[in-house]
Write an enzyme that holds these catalytic residues in place. Structure first.
Site, mmCIF file in Angstrom:
data_model
loop_
_atom_site.group_PDB
_atom_site.id
_atom_site.type_symbol
_atom_site.label_atom_id
_atom_site.label_comp_id
_atom_site.label_asym_id
_atom_site.label_seq_id
_atom_site.Cartn_x
_atom_site.Cartn_y
_atom_site.Cartn_z
ATOM 1 N N GLY A 1 14.498 62.438 9.136
ATOM 2 C CA GLY A 1 14.332 60.985 9.224
ATOM 3 C C GLY A 1 13.872 60.430 7.874
ATOM 4 O O GLY A 1 14.373 59.408 7.398
ATOM 5 N N HIS A 2 12.910 61.120 7.251
ATOM 6 C CA HIS A 2 12.445 60.688 5.924
ATOM 7 C C HIS A 2 13.536 60.882 4.873
ATOM 8 O O HIS A 2 13.695 60.056 3.971
ATOM 9 C CB HIS A 2 11.198 61.488 5.505
ATOM 10 N N LYS B 1 13.429 62.400 15.720
ATOM 11 C CA LYS B 1 12.694 63.224 14.753
ATOM 12 C C LYS B 1 11.345 62.580 14.508
ATOM 13 O O LYS B 1 11.260 61.359 14.306
ATOM 14 C CB LYS B 1 13.449 63.288 13.428
ATOM 15 N N LYS C 1 12.309 54.050 14.365
ATOM 16 C CA LYS C 1 11.543 54.666 15.459
ATOM 17 C C LYS C 1 10.227 53.922 15.654
ATOM 18 O O LYS C 1 9.768 53.729 16.768
ATOM 19 C CB LYS C 1 11.273 56.152 15.202
#
Ligand code: PAF
Length: 288
Positions: free
Chosen positions: A42-43, A190, A155
């Site tokens: 995700g990062h 994630k 998210k």
């Protein structure tokens, strides 16, 4: 042959400021990805997106104590700085800013940023003071890095709505880019906190995304919000051992009760497992 400069890393605010001043002096656009570390795909997606649209990318890695309440997982929050530095560099970051708590908070004059009504719903209701701490650290980081653009994952949709509103209302000269949630193959969003799930909880956790996906279908079929929320609650209680913290359907990004049919909606939920509190959401239009 293209010359690549090795990624830099610093724990010092003054070195970070020097870097951004050098970038600005050479008219380079700065993309910024603030994180609490324990980086995952995700990062990586955030860093890659930042790299696409900017000349250079700064990533901060800082587990921010002011956004954790008493009894929350500040100590247990996963950390692995060496792995983070490697992953950030591979994803295309130009500098990693990883300050110690004493560097970021050497003094405390007690001034607070109060996020207001947007923080009264969802996670803000269960984690009083959480978004005060998020806004405090985000403002500090943005003042230090002075990015053109800052990248946040969907998210944390409530965090994103609050930060966008904060920047808009306080005329912060920075553009926010929303980046979609990255998921495991089984649908689980994630999250750095997934590592704190037991094997059984990890197997149960995909039920969260399944349930909210089904909820979207039900809302679009015209089922009432209360019935849809109960459906999600029942599914999560049946399929997971976690305790449901909240299940909400609101307008997005206003986070208001969904009476206005023209507005985008968010279905969001939080579940407390034994050592990890997971959140997930889907933002959608009422008409599918
Ligand atoms: O989303 C996060 O990881 C954090 O809340 C943030 C924005 C880096 C602030 O500490």
């Amino acid at each position: 042959m293209t010359e690549t400069t090795p990624m830099q890393s610093t724990t010092s605010i003054s070195k970070m400021i020097k870097w951004q001043q050098d970038m600005k002096a050479s008219r380079r656009k700065i993309g910024f990805v603030p994180t609490m570390g324990f980086l995952h795909e995700g990062h990586v997606a955030l860093i890659k997106e930042a790299k696409k649209n900017n000349d250079c990318v700064a990533v901060s890695i800082f587990v921010n104590p002011t956004q954790f309440g008493p009894g929350e997982d500040y100590q247990a929050y996963p950390r692995d700085l060496d792995a983070d530095v490697l992953l950030a560099s591979q994803a295309g970051a130009d500098i990693v800013f990883c300050p110690e708590v004493e560097e970021m908070y050497p003094t405390d004059g007690g001034i607070r940023i109060v996020p207001g009504p947007l923080a009264e719903q969802l996670c803000g209701a269960s984690r009083p003071g959480h978004f005060d701490g998020v806004l405090k650290v985000v403002l500090k980081l943005v003042n230090i890095v002075q990015p053109d653009t800052v990248f946040f994952g969907m998210k944390d949709a409530q965090q994103l709505a609050i930060i966008e509103t904060f920047f808009r209302d306080f005329n912060c000269p920075v553009t926010v880019v929303r980046v979609p949630t990255v998921r495991e193959l089984d649908g689980l969003a994630k999250s750095s906190r997934n590592v704190n799930l037991s094997v059984q909880e990890r197997n149960e956790a995909p039920a969260i995304y399944n349930a909210i996906q089904q909820a979207v279908v039900l809302v679009r079929e015209g089922v009432t919000m209360e019935v849809v929320k109960q459906f999600v609650a029942d599914a999560l209680m049946e399929k997971t051992s976690g305790a449901v913290d909240y299940i909400s359907i609101l307008t997005y990004p206003q986070l208001e009760e969904p009476t206005d049919v023209s507005k985008d909606l968010i279905i969001a939920c939080a579940i407390q497992f034994s050592k990890a509190r997971l959140i997930d959401n889907i933002i959608f239009k009422r008409e599918g």
